[in-house]
Design a protein around this motif. Sequence first.
Motif, PDB file in Angstrom:
ATOM      1  N   ASP A   1       0.818  -1.222   0.000  1.00  0.00           N
ATOM      2  CA  ASP A   1       0.000   0.000   0.000  1.00  0.00           C
ATOM      3  C   ASP A   1       0.848   1.267   0.000  1.00  0.00           C
ATOM      4  O   ASP A   1       0.486   2.262  -0.628  1.00  0.00           O
ATOM      5  CB  ASP A   1      -0.901   0.029   1.246  1.00  0.00           C
ATOM      6  N   LEU A   2       1.980   1.235   0.733  1.00  0.00           N
ATOM      7  CA  LEU A   2       2.741   2.463   0.958  1.00  0.00           C
ATOM      8  C   LEU A   2       3.865   2.684  -0.049  1.00  0.00           C
ATOM      9  O   LEU A   2       4.441   3.761  -0.125  1.00  0.00           O
ATOM     10  CB  LEU A   2       3.336   2.447   2.375  1.00  0.00           C
ATOM     11  N   GLY A   3       4.232   1.633  -0.802  1.00  0.00           N
ATOM     12  CA  GLY A   3       5.376   1.746  -1.707  1.00  0.00           C
ATOM     13  C   GLY A   3       6.677   1.483  -0.969  1.00  0.00           C
ATOM     14  O   GLY A   3       6.715   0.720   0.004  1.00  0.00           O
ATOM     15  N   ALA A   4       7.758   2.154  -1.404  1.00  0.00           N
ATOM     16  CA  ALA A   4       9.080   1.918  -0.793  1.00  0.00           C
ATOM     17  C   ALA A   4       9.110   2.525   0.611  1.00  0.00           C
ATOM     18  O   ALA A   4       8.902   3.728   0.780  1.00  0.00           O
ATOM     19  CB  ALA A   4      10.162   2.526  -1.662  1.00  0.00           C
ATOM     20  N   VAL A   5       9.323   1.672   1.614  1.00  0.00           N
ATOM     21  CA  VAL A   5       9.334   2.163   3.006  1.00  0.00           C
ATOM     22  C   VAL A   5      10.735   2.137   3.604  1.00  0.00           C
ATOM     23  O   VAL A   5      10.956   2.672   4.698  1.00  0.00           O
ATOM     24  CB  VAL A   5       8.362   1.359   3.908  1.00  0.00           C
ATOM     25  N   GLY A   6      11.690   1.511   2.934  1.00  0.00           N
ATOM     26  CA  GLY A   6      13.029   1.454   3.504  1.00  0.00           C
ATOM     27  C   GLY A   6      13.986   0.664   2.632  1.00  0.00           C
ATOM     28  O   GLY A   6      13.685   0.347   1.469  1.00  0.00           O
ATOM     29  N   TYR A   7      15.098   0.358   3.249  1.00  0.00           N
ATOM     30  CA  TYR A   7      16.240  -0.260   2.551  1.00  0.00           C
ATOM     31  C   TYR A   7      16.816  -1.323   3.461  1.00  0.00           C
ATOM     32  O   TYR A   7      16.776  -1.196   4.688  1.00  0.00           O
ATOM     33  CB  TYR A   7      17.263   0.852   2.288  1.00  0.00           C
ATOM     34  N   VAL A   8      17.353  -2.371   2.867  1.00  0.00           N
ATOM     35  CA  VAL A   8      18.067  -3.358   3.677  1.00  0.00           C
ATOM     36  C   VAL A   8      19.253  -3.889   2.887  1.00  0.00           C
ATOM     37  O   VAL A   8      19.185  -4.030   1.668  1.00  0.00           O
ATOM     38  CB  VAL A   8      17.139  -4.515   4.115  1.00  0.00           C
ATOM     39  N   ARG A   9      20.344  -4.125   3.616  1.00  0.00           N
ATOM     40  CA  ARG A   9      21.520  -4.743   2.996  1.00  0.00           C
ATOM     41  C   ARG A   9      21.803  -6.062   3.690  1.00  0.00           C
ATOM     42  O   ARG A   9      21.872  -6.121   4.924  1.00  0.00           O
ATOM     43  CB  ARG A   9      22.742  -3.822   3.112  1.00  0.00           C
ATOM     44  N   LEU A  10      21.966  -7.108   2.899  1.00  0.00           N
ATOM     45  CA  LEU A  10      22.448  -8.374   3.436  1.00  0.00           C
ATOM     46  C   LEU A  10      23.961  -8.349   3.381  1.00  0.00           C
ATOM     47  O   LEU A  10      24.547  -7.944   2.365  1.00  0.00           O
ATOM     48  CB  LEU A  10      21.915  -9.541   2.605  1.00  0.00           C
ATOM     49  N   GLU A  11      24.594  -8.787   4.460  1.00  0.00           N
ATOM     50  CA  GLU A  11      26.055  -8.724   4.582  1.00  0.00           C
ATOM     51  C   GLU A  11      26.611 -10.109   4.918  1.00  0.00           C
ATOM     52  O   GLU A  11      25.881 -10.960   5.422  1.00  0.00           O
ATOM     53  CB  GLU A  11      26.428  -7.744   5.709  1.00  0.00           C
ATOM     54  N   ASP A  12      27.907 -10.284   4.652  1.00  0.00           N
ATOM     55  CA  ASP A  12      28.594 -11.554   4.961  1.00  0.00           C
ATOM     56  C   ASP A  12      27.908 -12.733   4.296  1.00  0.00           C
ATOM     57  O   ASP A  12      27.731 -13.798   4.914  1.00  0.00           O
ATOM     58  CB  ASP A  12      28.669 -11.769   6.480  1.00  0.00           C
ATOM     59  N   LEU A  13      27.533 -12.561   3.053  1.00  0.00           N
ATOM     60  CA  LEU A  13      26.774 -13.620   2.380  1.00  0.00           C
ATOM     61  C   LEU A  13      27.603 -14.864   2.109  1.00  0.00           C
ATOM     62  O   LEU A  13      27.051 -15.926   1.828  1.00  0.00           O
ATOM     63  CB  LEU A  13      26.176 -13.082   1.072  1.00  0.00           C
ATOM     64  N   ASN A  14      28.935 -14.734   2.180  1.00  0.00           N
ATOM     65  CA  ASN A  14      29.760 -15.930   1.987  1.00  0.00           C
ATOM     66  C   ASN A  14      30.065 -16.651   3.294  1.00  0.00           C
ATOM     67  O   ASN A  14      30.689 -17.712   3.284  1.00  0.00           O
ATOM     68  CB  ASN A  14      31.072 -15.562   1.281  1.00  0.00           C
ATOM     69  N   ASP A  15      29.644 -16.052   4.403  1.00  0.00           N
ATOM     70  CA  ASP A  15      29.849 -16.714   5.690  1.00  0.00           C
ATOM     71  C   ASP A  15      28.693 -17.661   5.976  1.00  0.00           C
ATOM     72  O   ASP A  15      27.648 -17.602   5.341  1.00  0.00           O
ATOM     73  CB  ASP A  15      29.928 -15.667   6.820  1.00  0.00           C
ATOM     74  N   ASP A  16      28.876 -18.479   6.987  1.00  0.00           N
ATOM     75  CA  ASP A  16      27.801 -19.404   7.365  1.00  0.00           C
ATOM     76  C   ASP A  16      26.602 -18.670   7.940  1.00  0.00           C
ATOM     77  O   ASP A  16      25.478 -19.164   7.899  1.00  0.00           O
ATOM     78  CB  ASP A  16      28.307 -20.413   8.402  1.00  0.00           C
ATOM     79  N   THR A  17      26.855 -17.484   8.512  1.00  0.00           N
ATOM     80  CA  THR A  17      25.786 -16.706   9.136  1.00  0.00           C
ATOM     81  C   THR A  17      25.725 -15.319   8.513  1.00  0.00           C
ATOM     82  O   THR A  17      26.491 -14.435   8.884  1.00  0.00           O
ATOM     83  CB  THR A  17      26.040 -16.570  10.651  1.00  0.00           C
ATOM     84  N   PRO A  18      24.812 -15.077   7.571  1.00  0.00           N
ATOM     85  CA  PRO A  18      24.672 -13.717   7.027  1.00  0.00           C
ATOM     86  C   PRO A  18      24.167 -12.756   8.099  1.00  0.00           C
ATOM     87  O   PRO A  18      23.511 -13.167   9.064  1.00  0.00           O
ATOM     88  CB  PRO A  18      23.632 -13.875   5.908  1.00  0.00           C
ATOM     89  N   LEU A  19      24.476 -11.472   7.899  1.00  0.00           N
ATOM     90  CA  LEU A  19      24.005 -10.395   8.769  1.00  0.00           C
ATOM     91  C   LEU A  19      23.167  -9.436   7.917  1.00  0.00           C
ATOM     92  O   LEU A  19      23.114  -9.584   6.698  1.00  0.00           O
ATOM     93  CB  LEU A  19      25.201  -9.625   9.344  1.00  0.00           C
ATOM     94  N   PHE A  20      22.560  -8.423   8.559  1.00  0.00           N
ATOM     95  CA  PHE A  20      21.802  -7.451   7.774  1.00  0.00           C
ATOM     96  C   PHE A  20      21.865  -6.077   8.406  1.00  0.00           C
ATOM     97  O   PHE A  20      22.157  -5.922   9.593  1.00  0.00           O
ATOM     98  CB  PHE A  20      20.338  -7.896   7.639  1.00  0.00           C
ATOM     99  N   ASP A  21      21.545  -5.073   7.587  1.00  0.00           N
ATOM    100  CA  ASP A  21      21.416  -3.694   8.035  1.00  0.00           C
ATOM    101  C   ASP A  21      20.077  -3.195   7.493  1.00  0.00           C
ATOM    102  O   ASP A  21      19.916  -3.022   6.285  1.00  0.00           O
ATOM    103  CB  ASP A  21      22.579  -2.872   7.471  1.00  0.00           C
ATOM    104  N   LEU A  22      19.103  -3.010   8.386  1.00  0.00           N
ATOM    105  CA  LEU A  22      17.731  -2.650   8.009  1.00  0.00           C
ATOM    106  C   LEU A  22      17.462  -1.203   8.404  1.00  0.00           C
ATOM    107  O   LEU A  22      17.702  -0.821   9.557  1.00  0.00           O
ATOM    108  CB  LEU A  22      16.760  -3.589   8.739  1.00  0.00           C
ATOM    109  N   ARG A  23      16.970  -0.403   7.473  1.00  0.00           N
ATOM    110  CA  ARG A  23      16.703   1.016   7.766  1.00  0.00           C
ATOM    111  C   ARG A  23      15.396   1.420   7.087  1.00  0.00           C
ATOM    112  O   ARG A  23      15.331   1.463   5.848  1.00  0.00           O
ATOM    113  CB  ARG A  23      17.832   1.899   7.224  1.00  0.00           C
ATOM    114  N   LEU A  24      14.397   1.741   7.885  1.00  0.00           N
ATOM    115  CA  LEU A  24      13.173   2.315   7.323  1.00  0.00           C
ATOM    116  C   LEU A  24      13.366   3.819   7.158  1.00  0.00           C
ATOM    117  O   LEU A  24      14.108   4.446   7.929  1.00  0.00           O
ATOM    118  CB  LEU A  24      11.978   2.050   8.245  1.00  0.00           C
ATOM    119  N   SER A  25      12.685   4.396   6.189  1.00  0.00           N
ATOM    120  CA  SER A  25      12.675   5.863   6.067  1.00  0.00           C
ATOM    121  C   SER A  25      12.047   6.443   7.325  1.00  0.00           C
ATOM    122  O   SER A  25      11.145   5.836   7.916  1.00  0.00           O
ATOM    123  CB  SER A  25      11.845   6.301   4.863  1.00  0.00           C
TER     124      SER A  25
END
Length: 181
Positions: free
Chosen positions: A64-88
């Motif tokens: 309904d709202l369109g683009a509400v934020g951004y996220v980056r997946l990190e360490d994708l080659n590791d066994d445990t990926p991480l993320f950085d989540l940021r809403l506007s």
Amino acid sequence: MSISLSRLDPSGADRSGLIEFFTSNGFPFHVHSAPWTVDKVADMIASGAFRNDDNDSFWILDDDLGAVGYVRLEDLNDDTPLFDLRLSTEFRGRGLGVGCLSALTDHVFETKDAERFEGHTRADNIAMRSVFLRAGWSKEAHYRRAWPVEGHSPQDSVAYAILREEWASGVSVDVHWHDFP
Ligand SMILES: CC(C)(COP(=O)(O)OP(=O)(O)OC[C@H]1O[C@@H](n2cnc3c(N)ncnc32)[C@H](O)[C@@H]1OP(=O)(O)O)[C@@H](O)C(=O)NCCC(=O)NCCS
């Protein structure tokens, strides 16, 4: 409300959108809390930080709202990926966080081999910590005075994670906090 992810093309179609997003929002619980400069966003794009072998970035879209934020997946080659989540800024505090984290978790376990997915935040980021818990993640670590804060003393840092098994079953696995005999 339905949330989906749209993969970013950082140096192509999404370059101006990334610049707009990072220069017009503040991030009070990140190490760099002020809106970024255009040069910093450009440097990040040029360095491959938004998309390379180890990182991938997405717009978070609400039906309904369109683009509400951004996220980056990190360490994708590791066994445990991480993320950085940021809403506007305008979409924070409106109950969107759980749906965003759940969509991200679905994406990771549906597209990667990872058995675990992990996230870190500043201990006083109560909104993010609440989102972790409501999305079924468990607190796994508390690092004292580990999160640098510009111009202030470091804050504590906390780590949450979800296992593939928990995502698939909806049942939490014990963290064994009190395991010392
Ligand atoms: C952190 C973030 C993803 C949370 O998503 P959100 O949609 O804003 O969170 P919600 O509106 O669902 O709120 C979650 C909970 O925190 C509470 N909350 C929201 N803002 C709060 C604030 N500023 N202070 C204290 N509690 C707050 C809400 O009341 C809610 O409580 P509940 O779980 O008891 O209902 C979002 O605010 C954000 O992007 N912030 C900036 C970037 C960031 O800090 N990212 C985290 C680093 S990974």
